[in-house]
Design a protein around this motif. Structure first.
Motif, PDB file in Angstrom:
ATOM      1  N   MET A 194       0.841  -1.206   0.000  1.00 29.08           N
ATOM      2  CA  MET A 194       0.000   0.000   0.000  1.00 29.08           C
ATOM      3  C   MET A 194       0.872   1.251   0.000  1.00 29.08           C
ATOM      4  SD  MET A 194      -3.168  -0.632   2.615  1.00 29.08           S
ATOM      5  CE  MET A 194      -4.497  -1.781   2.250  1.00 29.08           C
ATOM      6  N   GLY A 195       1.924   1.229   0.832  1.00 34.96           N
ATOM      7  CA  GLY A 195       2.838   2.366   0.881  1.00 34.96           C
ATOM      8  C   GLY A 195       3.590   2.555  -0.422  1.00 34.96           C
ATOM      9  N   PHE A 196       3.980   1.456  -1.065  1.00 34.47           N
ATOM     10  CA  PHE A 196       4.667   1.559  -2.354  1.00 34.47           C
ATOM     11  C   PHE A 196       3.765   2.227  -3.398  1.00 34.47           C
ATOM     12  CE2 PHE A 196       7.047  -2.610  -1.193  1.00 34.47           C
ATOM     13  CZ  PHE A 196       7.861  -1.898  -0.323  1.00 34.47           C
ATOM     14  N   ILE A 197       2.500   1.823  -3.418  1.00 35.93           N
ATOM     15  CA  ILE A 197       1.552   2.400  -4.377  1.00 35.93           C
ATOM     16  C   ILE A 197       1.342   3.882  -4.084  1.00 35.93           C
ATOM     17  CG2 ILE A 197      -0.820   2.319  -5.221  1.00 35.93           C
ATOM     18  CD1 ILE A 197      -0.801  -0.699  -4.505  1.00 35.93           C
ATOM     19  N   ARG A 198       1.138   4.208  -2.801  1.00 40.25           N
ATOM     20  CA  ARG A 198       0.916   5.602  -2.428  1.00 40.25           C
ATOM     21  C   ARG A 198       2.108   6.466  -2.819  1.00 40.25           C
ATOM     22  NH1 ARG A 198       0.153   4.720   2.422  1.00 40.25           N
ATOM     23  NH2 ARG A 198       2.155   5.241   3.332  1.00 40.25           N
ATOM     24  N   GLN A 199       3.304   6.006  -2.504  1.00 40.82           N
ATOM     25  CA  GLN A 199       4.498   6.787  -2.830  1.00 40.82           C
ATOM     26  C   GLN A 199       4.675   6.915  -4.341  1.00 40.82           C
ATOM     27  OE1 GLN A 199       8.004   5.372  -0.880  1.00 40.82           O
ATOM     28  NE2 GLN A 199       9.351   6.911  -1.788  1.00 40.82           N
ATOM     29  N   GLY A 200       4.376   5.837  -5.077  1.00 46.94           N
ATOM     30  CA  GLY A 200       4.499   5.897  -6.526  1.00 46.94           C
ATOM     31  C   GLY A 200       3.531   6.897  -7.137  1.00 46.94           C
ATOM     32  N   VAL A 201       2.298   6.948  -6.635  1.00 44.58           N
ATOM     33  CA  VAL A 201       1.312   7.901  -7.162  1.00 44.58           C
ATOM     34  C   VAL A 201       1.741   9.338  -6.889  1.00 44.58           C
ATOM     35  CG1 VAL A 201      -1.052   8.737  -6.924  1.00 44.58           C
ATOM     36  CG2 VAL A 201      -0.609   6.280  -7.036  1.00 44.58           C
ATOM     37  N   LEU A 202       2.199   9.599  -5.670  1.00 40.99           N
ATOM     38  CA  LEU A 202       2.608  10.957  -5.314  1.00 40.99           C
ATOM     39  C   LEU A 202       3.839  11.390  -6.106  1.00 40.99           C
ATOM     40  CD1 LEU A 202       2.072  10.802  -1.439  1.00 40.99           C
ATOM     41  CD2 LEU A 202       0.543  11.751  -3.175  1.00 40.99           C
ATOM     42  N   GLU A 203       4.793  10.492  -6.276  1.00 40.33           N
ATOM     43  CA  GLU A 203       5.969  10.828  -7.077  1.00 40.33           C
ATOM     44  C   GLU A 203       5.588  11.065  -8.531  1.00 40.33           C
ATOM     45  OE1 GLU A 203       8.671   7.630  -6.512  1.00 40.33           O
ATOM     46  OE2 GLU A 203       9.327   8.291  -4.505  1.00 40.33           O
ATOM     47  N   ASN A 204       4.645  10.289  -9.035  1.00 45.06           N
ATOM     48  CA  ASN A 204       4.216  10.452 -10.417  1.00 45.06           C
ATOM     49  C   ASN A 204       3.534  11.803 -10.640  1.00 45.06           C
ATOM     50  OD1 ASN A 204       1.638   9.640 -12.518  1.00 45.06           O
ATOM     51  ND2 ASN A 204       3.716   9.102 -13.166  1.00 45.06           N
ATOM     52  N   LYS A 205       2.793  12.269  -9.626  1.00 43.81           N
ATOM     53  CA  LYS A 205       2.167  13.596  -9.758  1.00 43.81           C
ATOM     54  C   LYS A 205       3.220  14.685  -9.899  1.00 43.81           C
ATOM     55  CE  LYS A 205      -2.211  12.737  -7.362  1.00 43.81           C
ATOM     56  NZ  LYS A 205      -3.084  13.094  -6.198  1.00 43.81           N
ATOM     57  N   GLU A 206       4.284  14.573  -9.134  1.00 46.72           N
ATOM     58  CA  GLU A 206       5.369  15.547  -9.244  1.00 46.72           C
ATOM     59  C   GLU A 206       6.046  15.459 -10.608  1.00 46.72           C
ATOM     60  OE1 GLU A 206       6.226  17.964  -7.167  1.00 46.72           O
ATOM     61  OE2 GLU A 206       4.502  17.400  -5.939  1.00 46.72           O
ATOM     62  N   ASP A 207       6.249  14.225 -11.090  1.00 50.69           N
ATOM     63  CA  ASP A 207       6.883  14.058 -12.396  1.00 50.69           C
ATOM     64  C   ASP A 207       6.028  14.657 -13.505  1.00 50.69           C
ATOM     65  OD1 ASP A 207       8.973  12.761 -11.178  1.00 50.69           O
ATOM     66  OD2 ASP A 207       8.233  10.735 -11.623  1.00 50.69           O
ATOM     67  N   ARG A 208       4.705  14.473 -13.414  1.00 46.79           N
ATOM     68  CA  ARG A 208       3.824  14.973 -14.478  1.00 46.79           C
ATOM     69  C   ARG A 208       3.671  16.479 -14.440  1.00 46.79           C
ATOM     70  NH1 ARG A 208       0.907  11.676 -17.536  1.00 46.79           N
ATOM     71  NH2 ARG A 208      -0.819  13.164 -17.685  1.00 46.79           N
ATOM     72  N   ARG A 209       3.953  17.083 -13.297  1.00 49.08           N
ATOM     73  CA  ARG A 209       3.968  18.547 -13.267  1.00 49.08           C
ATOM     74  C   ARG A 209       5.143  19.091 -14.075  1.00 49.08           C
ATOM     75  NH1 ARG A 209       2.611  17.996  -7.521  1.00 49.08           N
ATOM     76  NH2 ARG A 209       0.435  18.595  -7.198  1.00 49.08           N
ATOM     77  N   LYS A 210       6.232  18.343 -14.086  1.00 44.44           N
ATOM     78  CA  LYS A 210       7.433  18.786 -14.796  1.00 44.44           C
ATOM     79  C   LYS A 210       7.455  18.294 -16.245  1.00 44.44           C
ATOM     80  CE  LYS A 210      10.098  18.577 -10.495  1.00 44.44           C
ATOM     81  NZ  LYS A 210      11.230  17.909  -9.767  1.00 44.44           N
ATOM     82  N   PHE A 211       6.960  17.055 -16.438  1.00 43.31           N
ATOM     83  CA  PHE A 211       7.015  16.453 -17.775  1.00 43.31           C
ATOM     84  C   PHE A 211       5.638  15.880 -18.111  1.00 43.31           C
ATOM     85  CE2 PHE A 211      11.055  15.718 -15.544  1.00 43.31           C
ATOM     86  CZ  PHE A 211      11.907  16.515 -16.311  1.00 43.31           C
ATOM     87  N   ARG A 212       4.932  16.509 -19.035  1.00 40.72           N
ATOM     88  CA  ARG A 212       3.599  16.048 -19.391  1.00 40.72           C
ATOM     89  C   ARG A 212       3.617  14.652 -20.021  1.00 40.72           C
ATOM     90  NH1 ARG A 212      -0.832  19.426 -19.791  1.00 40.72           N
ATOM     91  NH2 ARG A 212      -0.783  20.787 -17.971  1.00 40.72           N
ATOM     92  N   SER A 213       4.735  14.274 -20.618  1.00 36.68           N
ATOM     93  CA  SER A 213       4.826  12.985 -21.286  1.00 36.68           C
ATOM     94  C   SER A 213       5.135  11.838 -20.329  1.00 36.68           C
ATOM     95  CB  SER A 213       5.910  13.027 -22.368  1.00 36.68           C
ATOM     96  OG  SER A 213       7.171  13.343 -21.793  1.00 36.68           O
ATOM     97  N   ALA A 214       5.324  12.133 -19.048  1.00 37.27           N
ATOM     98  CA  ALA A 214       5.619  11.072 -18.080  1.00 37.27           C
ATOM     99  C   ALA A 214       4.452  10.096 -18.001  1.00 37.27           C
ATOM    100  CB  ALA A 214       5.888  11.673 -16.704  1.00 37.27           C
ATOM    101  N   PRO A 215       4.720   8.785 -18.013  1.00 31.75           N
ATOM    102  CA  PRO A 215       3.620   7.805 -17.956  1.00 31.75           C
ATOM    103  C   PRO A 215       2.864   7.907 -16.642  1.00 31.75           C
ATOM    104  CG  PRO A 215       5.740   6.721 -17.619  1.00 31.75           C
ATOM    105  CD  PRO A 215       6.046   8.138 -18.018  1.00 31.75           C
TER     106      PRO A 215
END
Length: 423
Positions: A194-215
């Motif tokens: 659960m923690g891995f998923i939560r951390q992955g989602v939050l990190e992905n939000k930060e990545d998509r703020r910087k790079f729209r093409s991030a999966p």
């Protein structure tokens, strides 16, 4: 499809039916005319759920294998049970999903599995199925993957790149009860993924703020499931744990599954003739109050009332325990107070707040808005309303009036099926 594959599918689809955490929401994966198969648009529910426009949407709900190394007392697939076993290969399951989709049988896949060898071995095969669907067959439909408790961070992160939603079932709401019924499991193995998923989602939000093409990573968030009735926990314990889950930014749904007595020979389990479906329904209603009506778990159940009442819904139960809160003047009260009136839903409360800007509302206006007046009339004031308020009469009087009306409607309903089993 060969006959052998069909037999496997029958066994594994039957084995998967006990997992109820298979609806989706909050994901948009649009199909492309030039490249890709399928789409998931608008975040609608899947697995025989109903969309806002009334469409029934379904998915292939299946296990990769029902062979399992664990011996959980409440599970039909426990290793000590003598049940038919089957295992689909990755290629078989991918082919089944694509062929079912092409024939318009399904719009997505819900995939779980028993644990074979070790959690990582099983999780790797689940990830491979999702990866092949996305990258080889360009499948853009909905995919819900069960994360195996104890799986490594690397595999959970890989799965999150291909799945729309992931879930890890906590099963039993108390760790002592979990250890008693499933000695090989513990809360740590559930909370880590659960923690891995939560951390992955939050990190992905930060990545998509910087790079729209991030999966995107698990765009529909995660869910979990608790079995109700297999262990002695009160509804208070279940709802407090659910409330803690909802404080996680990525947890979308907590599902409640009434315990189905599939292993009646196990003395650790309660003796039930049928699943506690009414209790399950009340927990879903209480869950709705926490998610959309701004109730806290301790308002719905507390130490003095540790279990939900089965004869009335949780919102009415709270109102009868707090007569000092009523009557609520629908023409003056704020939105949060109107939400707490029995018989008023989220949509009705919004319409009330908007409509009263133009005129003073009466009971007829409320009825047209959608308020259930036979229930709400004991808890509101709106000018000409003459019904006694719960603050003026005893809560027991209101309870008797409402439960008697409900029973009379049920008895007079021509669509209500009555079965006479004889003496």
């Amino acid at each position: 499809m060969t006959e052998a594959t069909l037999n496997k599918l029958k066994i594994l689809a039957e084995a998967a039916k006990y997992d109820v955490s298979c609806s989706s929401s909050g994901t948009v994966r649009r199909g492309r005319k030039d490249d890709g198969v399928g789409n998931t648009v608008g975040g609608v529910g899947i697995c025989h759920s109903f969309a806002d426009d009334g469409r029934c949407i379904s998915l292939l709900k299946v296990m990769l294998t029902n062979v399992c190394m664990y011996d959980c007392a409440y599970c039909i697939n426990r290793r000590s049970n003598d049940v038919p076993r089957a295992t689909l290969s990755v290629s078989e399951l991918v082919e089944l999903t694509m062929e079912f989709y092409r024939r318009n049988y399904i719009e997505g896949l819900f995939l779980s599995s028993g644990v074979v060898r070790n959690p990582d071995y099983t999780m790797e095969r689940l990830v491979k199925v999702a990866q092949d669907l996305r990258t080889v067959h360009r499948f853009n439909g909905y995919i819900h993957l069960k994360s195996i408790p104890g799986a490594s961070r690397e595999l959970v992160n890989r799965a999150g790149l291909y799945a729309d939603r992931m879930s890890v079932n906590i099963e039993i709401p108390n760790e002592c009860s979990l250890k008693y019924l499933a000695p090989e499991k513990d809360f740590k193995s559930v909370y880590e993924p659960m923690g891995f998923i939560r951390q992955g989602v939050l990190e992905n939000k930060e990545d998509r703020r910087k790079f729209r093409s991030a999966p995107r990573f698990v765009p529909a968030g995660q869910s979990t499931q608790m079995i109700v009735g297999a262990s002695p926990e009160h509804d208070r314990d279940i709802l407090r744990l659910s409330s803690a889950f909802y404080s996680m930014p990525t947890m979308r749904r907590v599902y409640y599954s009434g315990y189905v007595p599939v292993n009646t020979y196990d003395a650790r389990l309660p003796v039930l003739k049928q699943p506690p479906l009414i209790r399950e329904n009340r927990l879903y209603q209480a869950d709705w109050l926490m998610r959309f009506y701004n109730f806290t778990a301790d308002e719905i159940v507390d130490d003095a009332h540790p279990d939900l009442e089965l004869d009335i819904d949780p919102k009415l139960s709270w109102a009868l325990r707090h007569p000092e809160f009523f009557p609520v003047d629908v023409n003056r009260a704020d939105y949060e107070s109107i939400l707490r009136i029995p018989g008023v839903g989220v949509k009705s409360a919004t319409l009330i707040v908007n409509a009263r800007r133009f005129r003073r509302l009466n009971s007829e206006h409320l009825r047209k808005i959608g308020v259930v007046m036979k229930r709400a009339r004991y808890f509101i004031t709106c000018g000409e309303l003459e019904a006694p308020c719960v603050a003026d009469v005893s809560p027991d009087y209101v309870r008797r009036s409402l439960t008697a009306a409900t029973g009379k409607e049920r008895d007079n309903n021509p669509l209500q099926l009555t079965i006479d089993f004889g003496s």
